[in-house]
Scaffold this motif. Structure first.
Motif, PDB file in Angstrom:
ATOM      1  N   THR A  22       0.648  -1.321   0.129  1.00 40.44           N
ATOM      2  CA  THR A  22      -0.086  -0.037   0.082  1.00 40.44           C
ATOM      3  C   THR A  22       0.888   1.258   0.101  1.00 40.44           C
ATOM      4  O   THR A  22       2.021   1.163   0.394  1.00 40.44           O
ATOM      5  N   SER A  23       0.609   2.459  -0.707  1.00 37.24           N
ATOM      6  CA  SER A  23       1.344   3.389  -0.727  1.00 37.24           C
ATOM      7  C   SER A  23       0.407   4.740  -0.938  1.00 37.24           C
ATOM      8  O   SER A  23      -0.460   4.796  -1.178  1.00 37.24           O
ATOM      9  N   GLY A  24       1.137   5.815  -0.422  1.00 38.73           N
ATOM     10  CA  GLY A  24       0.610   7.194  -0.668  1.00 38.73           C
ATOM     11  C   GLY A  24      -0.453   7.457   0.521  1.00 38.73           C
ATOM     12  O   GLY A  24      -0.602   6.764   1.394  1.00 38.73           O
ATOM     13  N   ALA A  25      -1.155   8.577   0.011  1.00 37.51           N
ATOM     14  CA  ALA A  25      -2.244   9.216   0.898  1.00 37.51           C
ATOM     15  C   ALA A  25      -3.476   8.504   0.485  1.00 37.51           C
ATOM     16  O   ALA A  25      -3.565   7.932  -0.790  1.00 37.51           O
ATOM     17  N   THR A  26      -4.282   8.348   1.263  1.00 38.06           N
ATOM     18  CA  THR A  26      -5.907   8.172   0.832  1.00 38.06           C
ATOM     19  C   THR A  26      -6.721   9.518   1.208  1.00 38.06           C
ATOM     20  O   THR A  26      -6.194  10.382   1.863  1.00 38.06           O
ATOM     21  N   SER A  41       2.448  -2.380   4.478  1.00 40.12           N
ATOM     22  CA  SER A  41       1.372  -1.497   4.196  1.00 40.12           C
ATOM     23  C   SER A  41       2.256   0.036   4.613  1.00 40.12           C
ATOM     24  O   SER A  41       2.733   0.189   5.791  1.00 40.12           O
ATOM     25  N   ALA A  42       2.722   0.600   3.494  1.00 39.34           N
ATOM     26  CA  ALA A  42       3.583   1.869   3.905  1.00 39.34           C
ATOM     27  C   ALA A  42       2.609   3.224   3.645  1.00 39.34           C
ATOM     28  O   ALA A  42       3.074   4.165   3.760  1.00 39.34           O
ATOM     29  N   ALA A  43       1.298   2.939   3.165  1.00 40.90           N
ATOM     30  CA  ALA A  43       0.467   4.078   2.898  1.00 40.90           C
ATOM     31  C   ALA A  43       0.175   4.871   4.220  1.00 40.90           C
ATOM     32  O   ALA A  43       0.092   4.376   5.465  1.00 40.90           O
ATOM     33  N   ALA A  44      -0.084   6.102   4.272  1.00 39.49           N
ATOM     34  CA  ALA A  44      -0.688   6.931   5.242  1.00 39.49           C
ATOM     35  C   ALA A  44      -2.125   7.032   4.955  1.00 39.49           C
ATOM     36  O   ALA A  44      -2.825   7.945   4.578  1.00 39.49           O
ATOM     37  N   ILE A  45      -2.831   5.876   5.552  1.00 41.08           N
ATOM     38  CA  ILE A  45      -4.153   5.449   5.540  1.00 41.08           C
ATOM     39  C   ILE A  45      -4.953   6.506   6.523  1.00 41.08           C
ATOM     40  O   ILE A  45      -4.591   6.649   7.528  1.00 41.08           O
ATOM     41  N   THR A  54     -11.858   5.355  10.978  1.00 43.75           N
ATOM     42  CA  THR A  54     -11.875   4.178   9.965  1.00 43.75           C
ATOM     43  C   THR A  54     -11.322   3.011  10.610  1.00 43.75           C
ATOM     44  O   THR A  54     -10.409   3.179  11.462  1.00 43.75           O
ATOM     45  N   PRO A  55     -11.635   1.854  10.293  1.00 42.64           N
ATOM     46  CA  PRO A  55     -11.209   0.431  10.671  1.00 42.64           C
ATOM     47  C   PRO A  55      -9.656   0.470  10.290  1.00 42.64           C
ATOM     48  O   PRO A  55      -9.234   1.078   9.149  1.00 42.64           O
ATOM     49  N   LYS A  56      -8.801   0.071  11.101  1.00 37.80           N
ATOM     50  CA  LYS A  56      -7.126   0.001  10.922  1.00 37.80           C
ATOM     51  C   LYS A  56      -7.020  -1.055   9.783  1.00 37.80           C
ATOM     52  O   LYS A  56      -7.478  -2.253   9.827  1.00 37.80           O
ATOM     53  N   LEU A  57      -6.432  -0.808   8.857  1.00 36.05           N
ATOM     54  CA  LEU A  57      -6.184  -1.858   7.445  1.00 36.05           C
ATOM     55  C   LEU A  57      -5.463  -3.107   7.994  1.00 36.05           C
ATOM     56  O   LEU A  57      -5.748  -4.014   7.670  1.00 36.05           O
ATOM     57  N   LEU A  58      -4.510  -2.814   8.883  1.00 33.86           N
ATOM     58  CA  LEU A  58      -3.512  -3.986   9.249  1.00 33.86           C
ATOM     59  C   LEU A  58      -4.528  -4.950  10.259  1.00 33.86           C
ATOM     60  O   LEU A  58      -4.436  -6.069   9.896  1.00 33.86           O
ATOM     61  N   ASP A  59      -5.253  -4.287  10.865  1.00 36.14           N
ATOM     62  CA  ASP A  59      -6.032  -5.073  11.888  1.00 36.14           C
ATOM     63  C   ASP A  59      -7.107  -5.923  11.049  1.00 36.14           C
ATOM     64  O   ASP A  59      -7.407  -7.209  11.257  1.00 36.14           O
TER      65      ASP A  59
END
Length: 395
Positions: free
Chosen positions: A190-194, A272-276, A302-307
Protein backbone atom coordinates in the motif's frame (compact mmCIF):
# COMPACT_ATOMS: atom_id res chain seq x y z
CA UNK A 1 23.21 7.15 -5.00
CA UNK A 2 21.32 3.97 -4.14
CA UNK A 3 22.75 0.46 -3.89
CA UNK A 4 20.31 -1.06 -6.39
CA UNK A 5 23.11 -2.01 -8.81
CA UNK A 6 26.07 -1.97 -6.44
CA UNK A 7 29.08 -3.87 -7.83
CA UNK A 8 27.21 -4.78 -11.03
CA UNK A 9 28.99 -4.74 -14.39
CA UNK A 10 26.58 -3.79 -17.18
CA UNK A 11 27.44 -4.26 -20.85
CA UNK A 12 25.20 -1.78 -22.68
CA UNK A 13 24.33 -2.69 -26.27
CA UNK A 14 23.10 0.27 -28.32
CA UNK A 15 21.19 -0.27 -31.60
CA UNK A 16 20.14 2.16 -34.31
CA UNK A 17 16.88 3.56 -32.99
CA UNK A 18 16.39 7.28 -32.49
CA UNK A 19 15.97 6.31 -28.83
CA UNK A 20 19.77 5.89 -28.83
CA UNK A 21 19.87 9.60 -27.98
CA UNK A 22 18.75 8.51 -24.48
CA UNK A 23 21.78 6.30 -23.92
CA UNK A 24 23.94 8.98 -22.28
CA UNK A 25 21.30 9.65 -19.62
CA UNK A 26 20.67 5.92 -19.22
CA UNK A 27 24.36 5.21 -18.67
CA UNK A 28 24.51 7.95 -16.04
CA UNK A 29 21.44 6.49 -14.28
CA UNK A 30 22.89 2.98 -14.26
CA UNK A 31 26.09 4.35 -12.72
CA UNK A 32 24.14 6.46 -10.21
CA UNK A 33 22.73 3.24 -8.81
CA UNK A 34 26.18 1.70 -8.44
CA UNK A 35 26.83 -0.05 -11.77
CA UNK A 36 29.95 0.02 -13.91
CA UNK A 37 29.01 0.38 -17.59
CA UNK A 38 30.80 -0.49 -20.83
CA UNK A 39 29.04 0.12 -24.14
CA UNK A 40 28.85 -1.73 -27.45
CA UNK A 41 27.34 0.05 -30.47
CA UNK A 42 26.09 -0.96 -33.90
CA UNK A 43 27.16 1.07 -36.90
CA UNK A 44 23.63 2.45 -37.19
CA UNK A 45 23.75 3.60 -33.56
CA UNK A 46 26.98 5.53 -34.12
CA UNK A 47 25.17 7.56 -36.78
CA UNK A 48 22.66 8.71 -34.14
CA UNK A 49 24.88 9.28 -31.10
CA UNK A 50 28.65 9.67 -31.31
CA UNK A 51 30.73 7.02 -29.51
CA UNK A 52 32.64 9.82 -27.81
CA UNK A 53 29.45 10.88 -26.02
CA UNK A 54 28.90 7.31 -24.83
CA UNK A 55 32.56 7.04 -23.81
CA UNK A 56 32.11 10.20 -21.73
CA UNK A 57 28.95 8.80 -20.10
CA UNK A 58 30.50 5.42 -19.25
CA UNK A 59 34.14 6.44 -18.70
CA UNK A 60 35.15 3.40 -20.75
CA UNK A 61 36.19 2.86 -24.36
CA UNK A 62 33.23 2.00 -26.59
CA UNK A 63 33.23 -1.15 -28.73
CA UNK A 64 32.18 -0.33 -32.30
CA UNK A 65 33.74 -3.34 -34.01
CA UNK A 66 34.89 -6.83 -33.12
CA UNK A 67 38.66 -7.09 -33.55
CA UNK A 68 41.39 -9.54 -32.71
CA UNK A 69 40.80 -8.70 -29.06
CA UNK A 70 37.51 -10.70 -29.36
CA UNK A 71 35.65 -7.99 -27.44
CA UNK A 72 32.41 -10.01 -27.39
CA UNK A 73 34.11 -12.81 -25.43
CA UNK A 74 36.01 -10.42 -23.18
CA UNK A 75 32.72 -8.70 -22.28
CA UNK A 76 30.11 -11.47 -22.34
CA UNK A 77 31.95 -14.79 -22.36
CA UNK A 78 31.85 -17.37 -19.57
CA UNK A 79 34.65 -15.62 -17.74
CA UNK A 80 33.78 -12.21 -19.17
CA UNK A 81 33.50 -8.83 -17.53
CA UNK A 82 29.73 -8.35 -17.68
CA UNK A 83 27.22 -9.50 -15.07
CA UNK A 84 24.37 -8.57 -17.41
CA UNK A 85 23.95 -7.45 -21.03
CA UNK A 86 21.40 -4.67 -21.54
CA UNK A 87 20.15 -3.91 -25.07
CA UNK A 88 18.78 -0.38 -24.94
CA UNK A 89 17.34 0.51 -27.31
CA UNK A 90 16.44 -2.81 -28.94
CA UNK A 91 15.23 -2.34 -32.50
CA UNK A 92 12.97 -4.68 -34.50
CA UNK A 93 16.02 -5.47 -36.62
CA UNK A 94 18.12 -6.41 -33.59
CA UNK A 95 15.54 -8.61 -31.88
CA UNK A 96 14.90 -10.42 -35.15
CA UNK A 97 18.62 -11.11 -35.55
CA UNK A 98 18.92 -12.28 -31.95
CA UNK A 99 16.04 -14.73 -32.46
CA UNK A 100 17.77 -16.09 -35.57
CA UNK A 101 21.28 -16.13 -34.03
CA UNK A 102 22.53 -13.72 -36.69
CA UNK A 103 25.82 -12.07 -35.72
CA UNK A 104 26.53 -9.20 -38.07
CA UNK A 105 26.99 -6.35 -35.58
CA UNK A 106 29.04 -6.04 -32.40
CA UNK A 107 25.78 -5.95 -30.42
CA UNK A 108 24.26 -9.13 -31.85
CA UNK A 109 27.59 -10.92 -31.52
CA UNK A 110 27.66 -9.98 -27.83
CA UNK A 111 24.11 -11.28 -27.40
CA UNK A 112 24.91 -14.66 -28.94
CA UNK A 113 27.97 -14.92 -26.70
CA UNK A 114 26.03 -13.92 -23.58
CA UNK A 115 23.21 -16.39 -24.22
CA UNK A 116 25.70 -19.19 -24.77
CA UNK A 117 27.63 -18.24 -21.64
CA UNK A 118 24.60 -17.90 -19.39
CA UNK A 119 24.97 -14.14 -18.90
CA UNK A 120 21.56 -12.53 -18.22
CA UNK A 121 20.21 -10.41 -21.09
CA UNK A 122 17.67 -7.57 -20.79
CA UNK A 123 16.02 -5.89 -23.79
CA UNK A 124 14.32 -2.48 -23.87
CA UNK A 125 12.51 -2.27 -27.24
CA UNK A 126 12.01 1.02 -29.09
CA UNK A 127 10.39 1.36 -32.51
CA UNK A 128 7.26 2.61 -34.25
CA UNK A 129 4.13 0.86 -32.97
CA UNK A 130 3.30 -0.89 -36.30
CA UNK A 131 6.77 -2.47 -36.22
CA UNK A 132 6.24 -3.60 -32.63
CA UNK A 133 2.91 -5.15 -33.70
CA UNK A 134 4.46 -7.02 -36.67
CA UNK A 135 3.78 -10.78 -36.28
CA UNK A 136 7.41 -11.59 -37.00
CA UNK A 137 8.67 -9.16 -34.36
CA UNK A 138 6.20 -10.52 -31.81
CA UNK A 139 7.26 -14.07 -32.64
CA UNK A 140 10.93 -13.05 -32.27
CA UNK A 141 10.23 -11.49 -28.87
CA UNK A 142 8.36 -14.63 -27.72
CA UNK A 143 11.19 -16.85 -28.90
CA UNK A 144 13.89 -14.77 -27.23
CA UNK A 145 11.85 -14.57 -24.01
CA UNK A 146 11.59 -18.37 -24.01
CA UNK A 147 15.40 -18.44 -23.75
CA UNK A 148 15.24 -16.45 -20.50
CA UNK A 149 15.81 -12.98 -21.95
CA UNK A 150 13.85 -10.37 -20.01
CA UNK A 151 12.04 -7.48 -21.69
CA UNK A 152 11.28 -4.06 -20.23
CA UNK A 153 8.09 -3.22 -22.07
CA UNK A 154 7.98 0.02 -24.07
CA UNK A 155 5.53 2.88 -23.50
CA UNK A 156 2.91 2.95 -26.27
CA UNK A 157 2.42 6.64 -27.02
CA UNK A 158 1.71 8.72 -30.15
CA UNK A 159 1.87 5.70 -32.44
CA UNK A 160 5.27 4.69 -31.14
CA UNK A 161 6.59 1.97 -28.86
CA UNK A 162 8.84 4.36 -26.95
CA UNK A 163 11.72 3.05 -24.88
CA UNK A 164 10.81 2.47 -21.23
CA UNK A 165 11.74 5.00 -18.57
CA UNK A 166 15.21 4.93 -17.08
CA UNK A 167 13.75 3.84 -13.74
CA UNK A 168 12.00 0.88 -15.39
CA UNK A 169 15.13 -0.17 -17.27
CA UNK A 170 17.36 0.11 -14.20
CA UNK A 171 14.86 -1.95 -12.21
CA UNK A 172 14.75 -4.59 -14.95
CA UNK A 173 18.54 -4.79 -14.99
CA UNK A 174 18.65 -5.12 -11.19
CA UNK A 175 16.06 -7.90 -11.30
CA UNK A 176 17.99 -9.79 -13.97
CA UNK A 177 21.51 -9.31 -12.62
CA UNK A 178 21.09 -9.44 -8.86
CA UNK A 179 20.03 -12.03 -6.37
CA UNK A 180 16.31 -12.75 -6.30
CA UNK A 181 15.52 -13.92 -2.77
CA UNK A 182 11.85 -13.06 -3.32
CA UNK A 183 11.44 -14.91 -6.61
CA UNK A 184 8.13 -16.77 -6.65
CA UNK A 185 6.74 -14.60 -3.85
CA UNK A 186 3.78 -12.27 -4.29
CA UNK A 187 3.80 -9.13 -2.16
CA UNK A 188 1.08 -6.49 -1.79
CA UNK A 189 2.19 -2.91 -1.07
CA UNK A 190 0.00 0.00 0.00
CA UNK A 191 1.32 3.44 -0.87
CA UNK A 192 0.64 7.15 -0.61
CA UNK A 193 -2.25 9.01 0.92
CA UNK A 194 -5.92 8.18 0.88
CA UNK A 195 -8.65 10.80 0.41
CA UNK A 196 -12.00 11.07 2.16
CA UNK A 197 -14.65 12.99 0.21
CA UNK A 198 -16.21 15.97 1.98
CA UNK A 199 -18.39 16.80 -1.01
CA UNK A 200 -18.16 16.34 -4.78
CA UNK A 201 -15.10 18.64 -4.91
CA UNK A 202 -13.29 18.67 -1.57
CA UNK A 203 -11.40 15.91 0.23
CA UNK A 204 -9.61 15.28 3.51
CA UNK A 205 -6.14 13.84 2.93
CA UNK A 206 -2.54 13.90 4.19
CA UNK A 207 0.83 15.15 2.98
CA UNK A 208 2.06 11.67 2.01
CA UNK A 209 3.50 11.61 -1.53
CA UNK A 210 3.67 7.85 -2.05
CA UNK A 211 7.42 7.98 -2.75
CA UNK A 212 8.22 5.50 0.00
CA UNK A 213 5.59 2.99 -1.06
CA UNK A 214 6.64 3.17 -4.70
CA UNK A 215 10.29 2.76 -3.67
CA UNK A 216 9.39 -0.32 -1.61
CA UNK A 217 7.44 -1.79 -4.54
CA UNK A 218 10.38 -1.14 -6.87
CA UNK A 219 12.88 -2.74 -4.50
CA UNK A 220 10.67 -5.79 -4.02
CA UNK A 221 10.41 -6.21 -7.80
CA UNK A 222 14.18 -5.87 -8.15
CA UNK A 223 14.59 -8.65 -5.58
CA UNK A 224 12.37 -10.91 -7.68
CA UNK A 225 8.90 -10.51 -6.16
CA UNK A 226 5.65 -10.19 -8.08
CA UNK A 227 4.25 -6.95 -6.68
CA UNK A 228 0.73 -5.58 -6.44
CA UNK A 229 0.66 -1.87 -5.58
CA UNK A 230 -2.43 -0.25 -4.08
CA UNK A 231 -2.38 3.54 -4.43
CA UNK A 232 -4.24 6.62 -5.61
CA UNK A 233 -2.95 7.18 -9.14
CA UNK A 234 -4.44 10.67 -9.32
CA UNK A 235 -2.50 11.69 -6.21
CA UNK A 236 0.72 10.22 -7.61
CA UNK A 237 0.83 13.00 -10.22
CA UNK A 238 3.44 12.64 -12.93
CA UNK A 239 4.85 9.55 -11.24
CA UNK A 240 1.79 7.62 -12.42
CA UNK A 241 1.67 3.83 -12.33
CA UNK A 242 5.09 2.17 -12.02
CA UNK A 243 5.71 -0.54 -14.65
CA UNK A 244 7.27 -2.97 -12.18
CA UNK A 245 4.00 -3.66 -10.34
CA UNK A 246 0.38 -4.59 -10.98
CA UNK A 247 -1.42 -1.43 -9.87
CA UNK A 248 -4.83 -1.18 -8.25
CA UNK A 249 -6.13 2.38 -8.07
CA UNK A 250 -7.93 3.30 -4.84
CA UNK A 251 -8.96 6.56 -3.22
CA UNK A 252 -10.51 6.23 0.23
CA UNK A 253 -9.40 4.30 3.30
CA UNK A 254 -12.31 1.91 2.81
CA UNK A 255 -11.31 1.27 -0.81
CA UNK A 256 -7.70 0.72 0.22
CA UNK A 257 -8.71 -1.75 2.93
CA UNK A 258 -11.12 -3.67 0.69
CA UNK A 259 -8.49 -3.86 -2.06
CA UNK A 260 -5.87 -5.09 0.40
CA UNK A 261 -8.14 -7.87 1.69
CA UNK A 262 -8.85 -8.98 -1.88
CA UNK A 263 -5.23 -8.73 -3.07
CA UNK A 264 -3.89 -10.65 -0.08
CA UNK A 265 -5.99 -13.73 -0.86
CA UNK A 266 -3.07 -15.29 -2.74
CA UNK A 267 -0.21 -13.17 -1.40
CA UNK A 268 2.80 -14.16 0.67
CA UNK A 269 3.10 -10.80 2.43
CA UNK A 270 1.66 -7.31 2.79
CA UNK A 271 3.78 -4.18 3.28
CA UNK A 272 1.53 -1.33 4.36
CA UNK A 273 3.46 1.88 3.66
CA UNK A 274 0.41 4.05 2.94
CA UNK A 275 -0.67 6.95 5.14
CA UNK A 276 -4.24 5.73 5.43
CA UNK A 277 -6.87 8.12 6.76
CA UNK A 278 -7.69 7.54 10.41
CA UNK A 279 -11.01 9.33 10.01
CA UNK A 280 -13.70 9.63 7.36
CA UNK A 281 -16.70 11.88 6.95
CA UNK A 282 -20.14 11.50 5.43
CA UNK A 283 -19.83 13.25 2.09
CA UNK A 284 -22.37 15.81 0.92
CA UNK A 285 -24.12 14.94 -2.33
CA UNK A 286 -23.25 18.29 -3.91
CA UNK A 287 -20.50 20.85 -3.52
CA UNK A 288 -20.90 22.67 -0.22
CA UNK A 289 -21.41 26.33 -1.06
CA UNK A 290 -18.65 28.63 0.11
CA UNK A 291 -19.49 31.42 2.53
CA UNK A 292 -18.58 33.06 5.76
CA UNK A 293 -20.58 30.76 7.98
CA UNK A 294 -18.63 28.22 10.03
CA UNK A 295 -19.00 24.56 9.18
CA UNK A 296 -18.57 21.56 11.45
CA UNK A 297 -17.59 18.17 10.07
CA UNK A 298 -18.25 15.04 12.10
CA UNK A 299 -15.31 12.68 11.71
CA UNK A 300 -15.74 8.94 12.18
CA UNK A 301 -12.77 6.62 12.86
CA UNK A 302 -11.87 4.23 10.03
CA UNK A 303 -11.03 0.57 10.65
CA UNK A 304 -7.28 -0.11 10.80
CA UNK A 305 -6.16 -1.78 7.56
CA UNK A 306 -3.58 -4.00 9.25
CA UNK A 307 -6.08 -5.14 11.88
CA UNK A 308 -8.62 -5.95 9.18
CA UNK A 309 -6.14 -7.91 7.08
CA UNK A 310 -4.79 -9.75 10.14
CA UNK A 311 -8.32 -10.82 11.11
CA UNK A 312 -8.87 -12.14 7.58
CA UNK A 313 -5.46 -13.82 7.20
CA UNK A 314 -4.07 -14.91 10.60
CA UNK A 315 -0.87 -16.42 9.15
CA UNK A 316 0.04 -13.78 6.55
CA UNK A 317 3.38 -11.99 6.95
CA UNK A 318 2.62 -8.30 7.57
CA UNK A 319 4.94 -5.28 7.66
CA UNK A 320 3.75 -1.95 9.05
CA UNK A 321 4.93 1.66 8.86
CA UNK A 322 4.67 4.10 11.75
CA UNK A 323 5.07 7.87 11.40
CA UNK A 324 5.03 10.20 14.42
CA UNK A 325 5.41 13.96 14.68
CA UNK A 326 6.33 14.23 18.36
CA UNK A 327 8.47 12.54 20.97
CA UNK A 328 12.03 11.25 20.87
CA UNK A 329 13.42 8.13 19.24
CA UNK A 330 12.68 5.95 22.27
CA UNK A 331 9.03 7.00 22.15
CA UNK A 332 8.91 6.22 18.42
CA UNK A 333 10.31 2.74 19.02
CA UNK A 334 7.86 2.14 21.86
CA UNK A 335 4.86 3.10 19.70
CA UNK A 336 6.15 0.96 16.85
CA UNK A 337 6.45 -2.03 19.17
CA UNK A 338 2.90 -1.50 20.42
CA UNK A 339 1.67 -1.84 16.84
CA UNK A 340 4.05 -4.75 16.25
CA UNK A 341 2.58 -6.69 19.16
CA UNK A 342 -1.06 -5.72 18.60
CA UNK A 343 -1.16 -6.94 14.99
CA UNK A 344 1.60 -9.57 15.20
CA UNK A 345 3.76 -7.90 12.54
CA UNK A 346 7.10 -9.17 11.24
CA UNK A 347 8.60 -5.72 11.75
CA UNK A 348 7.69 -2.04 11.68
CA UNK A 349 9.41 0.77 9.78
CA UNK A 350 9.21 3.84 12.01
CA UNK A 351 10.13 7.41 11.12
CA UNK A 352 9.45 11.04 11.86
CA UNK A 353 6.55 12.48 9.88
CA UNK A 354 8.81 15.30 8.66
CA UNK A 355 10.18 13.02 5.91
CA UNK A 356 6.79 12.89 4.16
CA UNK A 357 7.26 14.04 0.56
CA UNK A 358 11.05 14.33 0.89
CA UNK A 359 13.46 12.63 -1.51
CA UNK A 360 15.54 11.14 1.31
CA UNK A 361 14.59 9.55 4.57
CA UNK A 362 15.79 8.22 7.88
CA UNK A 363 13.91 5.32 9.42
CA UNK A 364 14.15 2.66 12.10
CA UNK A 365 13.47 -1.01 11.41
CA UNK A 366 11.85 -2.16 14.65
CA UNK A 367 11.55 -5.82 15.63
CA UNK A 368 10.76 -7.54 18.93
CA UNK A 369 14.40 -7.75 19.89
CA UNK A 370 16.24 -5.27 17.67
CA UNK A 371 16.23 -1.81 16.15
CA UNK A 372 18.10 -1.04 12.92
CA UNK A 373 18.62 2.29 11.19
CA UNK A 374 18.35 3.20 7.49
CA UNK A 375 19.30 6.62 6.08
CA UNK A 376 19.55 7.81 2.50
CA UNK A 377 17.36 7.58 -0.57
CA UNK A 378 13.92 6.07 -0.16
CA UNK A 379 14.95 3.34 -2.59
CA UNK A 380 17.64 2.31 -0.07
CA UNK A 381 14.89 2.01 2.54
CA UNK A 382 12.90 -0.07 0.05
CA UNK A 383 15.87 -2.39 -0.45
CA UNK A 384 16.24 -2.81 3.32
CA UNK A 385 12.54 -3.66 3.61
CA UNK A 386 12.85 -6.16 0.73
CA UNK A 387 15.85 -7.88 2.27
CA UNK A 388 14.30 -8.00 5.75
CA UNK A 389 11.10 -9.45 4.27
CA UNK A 390 13.05 -12.02 2.24
CA UNK A 391 14.69 -13.19 5.46
CA UNK A 392 11.30 -13.57 7.16
CA UNK A 393 9.71 -15.44 4.26
CA UNK A 394 12.68 -17.80 3.93
CA UNK A 395 12.10 -18.91 7.52
Amino acid sequence: MSDLLADTNVALGVSGSIAAVKVVELAHELRRHGASVRAVMTGAATGIVHPWAVEFATEHDVVTEITGRVEHVELCGRDGWADVLLLAPTTANTVGKVAAAVDDTPVTTCVTTALGAGVPVVCAPAMHEPMYDHPGVLDAIDRVESWGVEFVDPRIEEGKAKIATEDAIVTGVARAAGERPLEGKRVVVTSGATSESVDTVRVLTSRASGRTGRAVARALAARGADVTLLHDASAAGEAGDPPWADVVDVESAAEMTDAAVEACADADALVSAAAISDYTVEAAGEKIRSGKESLTLELTPTPKLLDTVRAEYPDLTLVGFKAESEGDEDALVERARQTLERVNLAFVVANDASVMGAAETRALVVRDDSVGEVAGEKLDLGLRVADELASDLSE
